[in-house]
Design a protein around this motif. Structure first.
Motif, PDB file in Angstrom:
ATOM      1  N   VAL A  69     -32.830  98.152 -14.902  1.00  0.00           N
ATOM      2  CA  VAL A  69     -31.969  96.992 -14.670  1.00  0.00           C
ATOM      3  C   VAL A  69     -32.639  95.800 -15.331  1.00  0.00           C
ATOM      4  CG1 VAL A  69     -30.977  95.434 -12.954  1.00  0.00           C
ATOM      5  CG2 VAL A  69     -31.157  97.874 -12.449  1.00  0.00           C
ATOM      6  N   ARG A  70     -31.864  95.005 -16.058  1.00  0.00           N
ATOM      7  CA  ARG A  70     -32.414  93.792 -16.658  1.00  0.00           C
ATOM      8  C   ARG A  70     -31.400  92.674 -16.483  1.00  0.00           C
ATOM      9  NH1 ARG A  70     -35.872  92.927 -22.034  1.00  0.00           N
ATOM     10  NH2 ARG A  70     -36.442  90.809 -21.500  1.00  0.00           N
ATOM     11  N   GLU A  71     -31.659  91.780 -15.515  1.00  0.00           N
ATOM     12  CA  GLU A  71     -30.744  90.691 -15.205  1.00  0.00           C
ATOM     13  C   GLU A  71     -31.290  89.324 -15.576  1.00  0.00           C
ATOM     14  OE1 GLU A  71     -29.940  91.187 -11.048  1.00  0.00           O
ATOM     15  OE2 GLU A  71     -28.465  92.764 -11.418  1.00  0.00           O
ATOM     16  N   ARG A  72     -32.586  89.225 -15.801  1.00  0.00           N
ATOM     17  CA  ARG A  72     -33.179  87.930 -16.129  1.00  0.00           C
ATOM     18  C   ARG A  72     -32.953  87.644 -17.612  1.00  0.00           C
ATOM     19  NH1 ARG A  72     -38.916  87.282 -14.885  1.00  0.00           N
ATOM     20  NH2 ARG A  72     -39.099  89.224 -15.999  1.00  0.00           N
ATOM     21  N   ALA A  73     -32.196  86.615 -17.863  1.00  0.00           N
ATOM     22  CA  ALA A  73     -31.837  86.273 -19.231  1.00  0.00           C
ATOM     23  C   ALA A  73     -32.980  85.567 -19.940  1.00  0.00           C
ATOM     24  CB  ALA A  73     -30.607  85.366 -19.226  1.00  0.00           C
ATOM     25  N   THR A  74     -32.988  85.688 -21.256  1.00  0.00           N
ATOM     26  CA  THR A  74     -33.919  84.935 -22.073  1.00  0.00           C
ATOM     27  C   THR A  74     -33.118  83.921 -22.876  1.00  0.00           C
ATOM     28  OG1 THR A  74     -33.768  86.562 -23.846  1.00  0.00           O
ATOM     29  CG2 THR A  74     -35.554  86.832 -22.268  1.00  0.00           C
ATOM     30  N   GLY A  75     -33.808  82.952 -23.432  1.00  0.00           N
ATOM     31  CA  GLY A  75     -33.139  81.914 -24.197  1.00  0.00           C
ATOM     32  C   GLY A  75     -33.155  80.596 -23.434  1.00  0.00           C
ATOM     33  N   ASP A  76     -32.207  79.725 -23.749  1.00  0.00           N
ATOM     34  CA  ASP A  76     -32.147  78.390 -23.155  1.00  0.00           C
ATOM     35  C   ASP A  76     -31.004  78.286 -22.161  1.00  0.00           C
ATOM     36  OD1 ASP A  76     -34.157  77.770 -24.899  1.00  0.00           O
ATOM     37  OD2 ASP A  76     -32.921  76.551 -26.228  1.00  0.00           O
ATOM     38  N   ILE A  77     -31.263  77.550 -21.080  1.00  0.00           N
ATOM     39  CA  ILE A  77     -30.193  77.145 -20.182  1.00  0.00           C
ATOM     40  C   ILE A  77     -30.234  75.629 -20.118  1.00  0.00           C
ATOM     41  CG2 ILE A  77     -30.083  79.272 -18.843  1.00  0.00           C
ATOM     42  CD1 ILE A  77     -31.757  77.914 -16.672  1.00  0.00           C
ATOM     43  N   ARG A  78     -29.081  75.012 -19.891  1.00  0.00           N
ATOM     44  CA  ARG A  78     -28.994  73.557 -19.959  1.00  0.00           C
ATOM     45  C   ARG A  78     -27.954  73.030 -18.978  1.00  0.00           C
ATOM     46  NH1 ARG A  78     -28.641  71.351 -25.770  1.00  0.00           N
ATOM     47  NH2 ARG A  78     -30.522  72.524 -25.544  1.00  0.00           N
ATOM     48  N   ARG A  79     -28.291  71.902 -18.364  1.00  0.00           N
ATOM     49  CA  ARG A  79     -27.332  71.177 -17.519  1.00  0.00           C
ATOM     50  C   ARG A  79     -27.408  69.711 -17.868  1.00  0.00           C
ATOM     51  NH1 ARG A  79     -25.877  72.749 -11.696  1.00  0.00           N
ATOM     52  NH2 ARG A  79     -24.206  71.322 -12.185  1.00  0.00           N
ATOM     53  N   SER A  80     -26.274  69.057 -17.832  1.00  0.00           N
ATOM     54  CA  SER A  80     -26.208  67.619 -18.069  1.00  0.00           C
ATOM     55  C   SER A  80     -25.460  66.953 -16.933  1.00  0.00           C
ATOM     56  CB  SER A  80     -25.490  67.313 -19.388  1.00  0.00           C
ATOM     57  OG  SER A  80     -26.258  67.745 -20.477  1.00  0.00           O
ATOM     58  N   PHE A  81     -25.889  65.737 -16.633  1.00  0.00           N
ATOM     59  CA  PHE A  81     -25.277  64.939 -15.581  1.00  0.00           C
ATOM     60  C   PHE A  81     -25.053  63.533 -16.120  1.00  0.00           C
ATOM     61  CE2 PHE A  81     -28.171  68.039 -13.797  1.00  0.00           C
ATOM     62  CZ  PHE A  81     -27.389  68.673 -12.857  1.00  0.00           C
ATOM     63  N   GLN A  82     -23.886  62.971 -15.835  1.00  0.00           N
ATOM     64  CA  GLN A  82     -23.643  61.586 -16.217  1.00  0.00           C
ATOM     65  C   GLN A  82     -24.255  60.699 -15.145  1.00  0.00           C
ATOM     66  OE1 GLN A  82     -19.562  60.453 -16.683  1.00  0.00           O
ATOM     67  NE2 GLN A  82     -20.116  58.543 -17.692  1.00  0.00           N
ATOM     68  N   ILE A  83     -25.317  60.001 -15.500  1.00  0.00           N
ATOM     69  CA  ILE A  83     -26.039  59.140 -14.576  1.00  0.00           C
ATOM     70  C   ILE A  83     -25.480  57.733 -14.621  1.00  0.00           C
ATOM     71  CG2 ILE A  83     -28.320  58.186 -14.016  1.00  0.00           C
ATOM     72  CD1 ILE A  83     -28.178  61.161 -13.596  1.00  0.00           C
ATOM     73  N   GLY A  84     -25.075  57.295 -15.788  1.00  0.00           N
ATOM     74  CA  GLY A  84     -24.600  55.931 -15.971  1.00  0.00           C
ATOM     75  C   GLY A  84     -25.706  55.068 -16.555  1.00  0.00           C
ATOM     76  N   GLU A  85     -25.371  53.846 -16.812  1.00  0.00           N
ATOM     77  CA  GLU A  85     -26.305  52.918 -17.438  1.00  0.00           C
ATOM     78  C   GLU A  85     -27.047  52.063 -16.412  1.00  0.00           C
ATOM     79  OE1 GLU A  85     -26.884  52.622 -20.750  1.00  0.00           O
ATOM     80  OE2 GLU A  85     -25.459  54.162 -21.322  1.00  0.00           O
ATOM     81  N   ASP A  86     -26.782  52.266 -15.130  1.00  0.00           N
ATOM     82  CA  ASP A  86     -27.357  51.393 -14.094  1.00  0.00           C
ATOM     83  C   ASP A  86     -28.666  51.924 -13.523  1.00  0.00           C
ATOM     84  OD1 ASP A  86     -26.170  53.537 -12.814  1.00  0.00           O
ATOM     85  OD2 ASP A  86     -25.638  52.372 -11.045  1.00  0.00           O
ATOM     86  N   VAL A  87     -29.514  52.514 -14.384  1.00  0.00           N
ATOM     87  CA  VAL A  87     -30.788  53.052 -13.930  1.00  0.00           C
ATOM     88  C   VAL A  87     -31.933  52.402 -14.702  1.00  0.00           C
ATOM     89  CG1 VAL A  87     -29.796  55.264 -13.240  1.00  0.00           C
ATOM     90  CG2 VAL A  87     -30.733  55.011 -15.526  1.00  0.00           C
TER      91      VAL A  87
END
Length: 123
Positions: A69-87
């Motif tokens: 069994v091989r379930e652990r993926a290789t490569g890149d994972i990515r998430r983005s969040f809109q934070i806004g300019e007020d930081v």
């Protein structure tokens, strides 16, 4: 207010909690099995992007592996969040502990023009 950018968040490999309290955002992202050297975090034009890299382990020469069994993926994972300019871009920290990346971003009272991109060191 932080909002998700990725469209398929239910199936993401980065389960995330976002908390707003006392003038800051706390973002906790599950990244089990990743080292801090394998994670990039940046804030650019109001978007926080987290990218994690998992590399394929090279088998020693002459040794053959048969995965059942091989379930652990290789490569890149990515998430983005809109934070806004007020930081406050100068007041962002990130730390990886026990497979959880914690990013703390301070909010600012007044919007001030300035730096557009910041790479966030992970401790």
């Amino acid at each position: 207010m932080i909002t998700r950018v990725d469209s398929n968040f239910l199936y993401s490999n980065m389960k995330t909690d976002i908390i707003e309290r006392e003038g800051q955002y706390l973002i906790e992202i599950e990244l089990p099995g990743y080292r801090k050297e394998d994670i990039d975090a940046s804030l650019e034009n109001g978007y926080l992007t987290i990218t994690a890299h998992r590399h394929l382990e090279i088998e020693p020469e002459g040794q053959e592996t048969h995965y059942l069994v091989r379930e652990r993926a290789t490569g890149d994972i990515r998430r983005s969040f809109q934070i806004g300019e007020d930081v406050k871009q100068q007041d962002i920290s990130a730390a990886l502990k026990d497979g959880v990346l914690k990013v703390i971003i301070a909010c600012k009272e007044d919007k001030v023009e300035g730096e557009r991109r910041k790479m966030i060191p992970i401790h």
